[in-house]
Design a protein around this motif. Structure first.
Motif, PDB file in Angstrom:
ATOM      1  N   LYS A   1      40.205  33.590  27.762  1.00  0.00           N
ATOM      2  CA  LYS A   1      40.030  35.041  27.752  1.00  0.00           C
ATOM      3  C   LYS A   1      40.952  35.670  28.792  1.00  0.00           C
ATOM      4  O   LYS A   1      41.042  35.179  29.926  1.00  0.00           O
ATOM      5  CB  LYS A   1      38.584  35.417  28.054  1.00  0.00           C
TER       6      LYS A   1
ATOM      7  N   GLN B   1      22.985  33.049  35.980  1.00  0.00           N
ATOM      8  CA  GLN B   1      23.487  34.373  35.627  1.00  0.00           C
ATOM      9  C   GLN B   1      24.664  34.810  36.477  1.00  0.00           C
ATOM     10  O   GLN B   1      25.530  35.538  36.017  1.00  0.00           O
ATOM     11  CB  GLN B   1      22.351  35.396  35.741  1.00  0.00           C
TER      12      GLN B   1
ATOM     13  N   TRP C   1      32.587  30.671  32.732  1.00  0.00           N
ATOM     14  CA  TRP C   1      31.174  30.789  32.409  1.00  0.00           C
ATOM     15  C   TRP C   1      30.902  30.060  31.098  1.00  0.00           C
ATOM     16  O   TRP C   1      31.821  29.653  30.389  1.00  0.00           O
ATOM     17  CB  TRP C   1      30.754  32.261  32.310  1.00  0.00           C
ATOM     18  N   HIS C   2      29.610  29.901  30.801  1.00  0.00           N
ATOM     19  CA  HIS C   2      29.186  29.264  29.556  1.00  0.00           C
ATOM     20  C   HIS C   2      28.670  30.319  28.591  1.00  0.00           C
ATOM     21  O   HIS C   2      28.057  31.304  29.007  1.00  0.00           O
ATOM     22  CB  HIS C   2      28.081  28.240  29.823  1.00  0.00           C
ATOM     23  N   GLU C   3      28.893  30.095  27.292  1.00  0.00           N
ATOM     24  CA  GLU C   3      28.435  31.024  26.265  1.00  0.00           C
ATOM     25  C   GLU C   3      27.742  30.277  25.137  1.00  0.00           C
ATOM     26  O   GLU C   3      28.130  29.149  24.793  1.00  0.00           O
ATOM     27  CB  GLU C   3      29.612  31.820  25.671  1.00  0.00           C
TER      28      GLU C   3
ATOM     29  N   GLY D   1      25.993  31.013  32.787  1.00  0.00           N
ATOM     30  CA  GLY D   1      25.673  30.693  31.397  1.00  0.00           C
ATOM     31  C   GLY D   1      25.217  29.273  31.209  1.00  0.00           C
ATOM     32  O   GLY D   1      24.665  28.925  30.161  1.00  0.00           O
TER      33      GLY D   1
ATOM     34  N   SER E   1      30.531  39.045  38.553  1.00  0.00           N
ATOM     35  CA  SER E   1      30.178  38.708  37.183  1.00  0.00           C
ATOM     36  C   SER E   1      31.465  38.463  36.400  1.00  0.00           C
ATOM     37  O   SER E   1      32.064  39.409  35.859  1.00  0.00           O
ATOM     38  CB  SER E   1      29.379  39.841  36.542  1.00  0.00           C
TER      39      SER E   1
ATOM     40  N   GLN F   1      28.430  26.534  35.937  1.00  0.00           N
ATOM     41  CA  GLN F   1      28.999  27.877  35.889  1.00  0.00           C
ATOM     42  C   GLN F   1      28.022  28.864  35.245  1.00  0.00           C
ATOM     43  O   GLN F   1      27.049  28.457  34.601  1.00  0.00           O
ATOM     44  CB  GLN F   1      30.315  27.854  35.107  1.00  0.00           C
TER      45      GLN F   1
ATOM     46  N   GLN G   1      31.876  37.253  33.576  1.00  0.00           N
ATOM     47  CA  GLN G   1      31.724  37.526  32.154  1.00  0.00           C
ATOM     48  C   GLN G   1      32.231  38.918  31.772  1.00  0.00           C
ATOM     49  O   GLN G   1      32.795  39.097  30.697  1.00  0.00           O
ATOM     50  CB  GLN G   1      30.257  37.395  31.727  1.00  0.00           C
ATOM     51  N   ASP G   2      31.984  39.920  32.622  1.00  0.00           N
ATOM     52  CA  ASP G   2      32.499  41.255  32.304  1.00  0.00           C
ATOM     53  C   ASP G   2      33.521  41.714  33.327  1.00  0.00           C
ATOM     54  O   ASP G   2      33.793  42.917  33.442  1.00  0.00           O
ATOM     55  CB  ASP G   2      31.375  42.272  32.151  1.00  0.00           C
ATOM     56  N   ASN G   3      34.058  40.783  34.111  1.00  0.00           N
ATOM     57  CA  ASN G   3      35.176  41.039  35.012  1.00  0.00           C
ATOM     58  C   ASN G   3      34.866  42.185  35.973  1.00  0.00           C
ATOM     59  O   ASN G   3      35.661  43.104  36.149  1.00  0.00           O
ATOM     60  CB  ASN G   3      36.437  41.343  34.205  1.00  0.00           C
TER      61      ASN G   3
END
Length: 481
Positions: free
Chosen positions: A105, A296, A76-78, A278, A136, A276, A138-140
């Motif tokens: 990560k 998202q 993902w992108h941040e 983000g 998601s 991806q 991002q939060d697995n």
């Protein structure tokens, strides 16, 4: 005197020296940059950095996913500049990820495990209060959006999936398809009495047409263009489960491979690399015109009143009635067609789009890109030399004709691979270092077709065609200095 020439030695992947030379990209338009500044609340410099980072990530992510294999947990992108983050379940992958320019990560679950949980939810009939669900990274977890937490948790339990891998989020939205609408350019379906939007120009063989939303028409429905001139006929349509369609156009219509960006101008389409979560994405529609936001979630399942639709992409780009079927684009990369959502462009909202890749694959379609010939090319048509071969999974072949070539001058080496639909073939340009072959340019996306370009000095070069998955015949083209 005898001149030493390189032998065709066996390839030891672990010992290769890997460098890449990205193709020179055209700068984004001021309209594109301005829309990103407006809708994402970022500076011009951040918008430029974001577009550059997203373009690099579209090349880096598929390669990293292959290298991490079953340990891969998503990307993902941040941040305002869209830094790429790649997750894995193994801390030993840190060097592989960071050396590719991405942040690293470690998480608990792989992407395959999360996808299996989502697939389990897909098989269970949802209550009306459950609006959508998606992986998601991002939060697995798998994120479920619902108006009733109690209903959602009962449904999750009944599905038999690992509830610990599911996160429930209360949501007031109620997604619905955008009927009575048009997108980047309007078209009309007289038999239905409404209008929809053109997505992207695409061809099947020599026949031109365009992609759009499946809920806009059924196979056999005739269409008229924005000018009410007879335009074409729906040849592919799927809704619900999917929300894609393809309209075959008649000889009065051409396909320049562009998107009407309104305030951003006429925008070129040059590919379809997936951005991806983000990453920034923009949407064209004749009701609300040009708006941008971020992705998202990929692979979202949406519970429309008309039925469940799978594998949509969730965004925070706003849309309203009149925008359905229209083009979602990230930079110059086609993403998909507007499906539905909630909210509006005054207060904001959520919009889902149908990714383009599935329709292209199932329909045997080719995306029309800017500056391209509206007639289909024949296997890397713009390359001076052509070579053919056939591969099965995990095989390699060397071109030209199982050997190498010598370049006595500096200049650009360009290669093109045209593989069969439904496979993942890769193309590598290698240079002889004096003792081994080293990769100097690579095309290793998850697609059958690849292109590489490298500005190199004199020396010995060869191309390696690799079948990552699937089998079939291919055509390879090359230009040498």
């Amino acid at each position: 005197m005898l001149r030493r020439t390189p032998a065709l030695v066996a390839i030891a992947i672990g010992a290769l020296v890997v460098t890449t030379t990205p193709a020179v990209a055209k700068p984004p338009s001021d309209g594109m940059i301005g829309a990103l500044q407006r809708d994402l609340g970022i500076t011009r410099e951040q918008a430029l950095d974001r577009l550059a980072n997203e373009a690099r990530a579209s090349r880096t992510t598929p390669s990293l996913q292959k290298r991490l294999g079953e340990r891969y947990a998503g990307a993902w992108h941040e941040g305002p500049q869209a830094a790429l983050v790649v997750a894995t379940v193994d801390a030993a992958d840190a060097r592989t990820v960071t050396s590719a320019g991405a942040r690293f990560k470690v998480v608990q679950r792989t992407l395959a495990q999360l996808t299996a949980v989502k697939d389990g939810l897909d098989r269970a009939t949802p209550p009306a209060s459950v609006h959508a669900w998606a992986v998601s990274p991002q939060d697995n977890s798998v994120l479920v959006q619902t108006a009733s937490e109690q209903d959602a948790r009962a449904w999750i339990t009944a599905s038999g999936v690992d509830a610990a891998a599911v996160r429930v989020e209360l949501s007031a939205e109620r997604p619905k398809p955008f009927y009575d609408i048009r997108g980047g350019d309007a078209y009309y379906i007289p038999s239905k009495g409404y209008r929809c939007s053109v997505g992207f120009a695409a061809r099947r063989g020599t026949t031109l047409g365009f992609t759009t939303a499946g809920h806009c028409g059924d196979v056999g429905d005739a269409t008229q263009g924005f000018n009410r001139v007879d335009q074409g006929v729906f040849r592919i349509s799927s809704f619900p489960s999917d929300d894609y369609a393809w309209v075959e156009t008649n000889s009065q219509w051409t396909a320049p491979g562009v998107v009407n960006g309104y305030s951003a101008g006429i925008l070129p389409v040059r590919g379809s690399a997936v951005t991806q979560p983000g990453g920034s994405v923009c949407r064209s529609g004749s009701t609300t015109q040009w708006h941008c936001g971020t992705v998202q979630a990929l692979n979202s399942t949406v519970n429309y009143p008309e039925g469940t639709v799978y594998q949509l992409t969730r965004t925070n780009v706003c849309a309203e009635g009149g925008d359905s079927g229209g083009a979602f684009i990230s930079g110059d990369q086609a993403q998909g067609m507007t499906s539905g959502g909630s909210g509006n462009c005054s207060s904001g909202g959520t919009t889902y789009f149908q990714p383009l890749a599935e329709l292209l694959s199932i329909g045997g379609l080719t995306l029309v890109t800017a500056g391209g010939d509206p007639n289909p090319p024949t296997g890397c048509a713009n390359y001076r030399e052509k070579y053919t071969g056939s591969l099965t999974a995990n095989q390699n072949q060397i071109q030209p004709n199982g050997t190498y070539y010598q370049s006595t001058v500096s200049g650009t080496h360009a290669g093109c691979l045209d593989g069969p639909n439904g496979v993942d073939f890769d193309l590598y340009l290698e240079k002889w270092s004096g003792s081994s072959w080293s990769i100097v340019a690579r095309g290793d996306s998850a697609n059958p077709d690849e292109a590489v370009s490298y500005n190199g000095t004199s020396g010995y070069y060869r191309y390696r065609v690799h079948a990552y998955s699937g089998a079939g015949a291919y055509t390879m083209g090359l230009n040498r200095p």
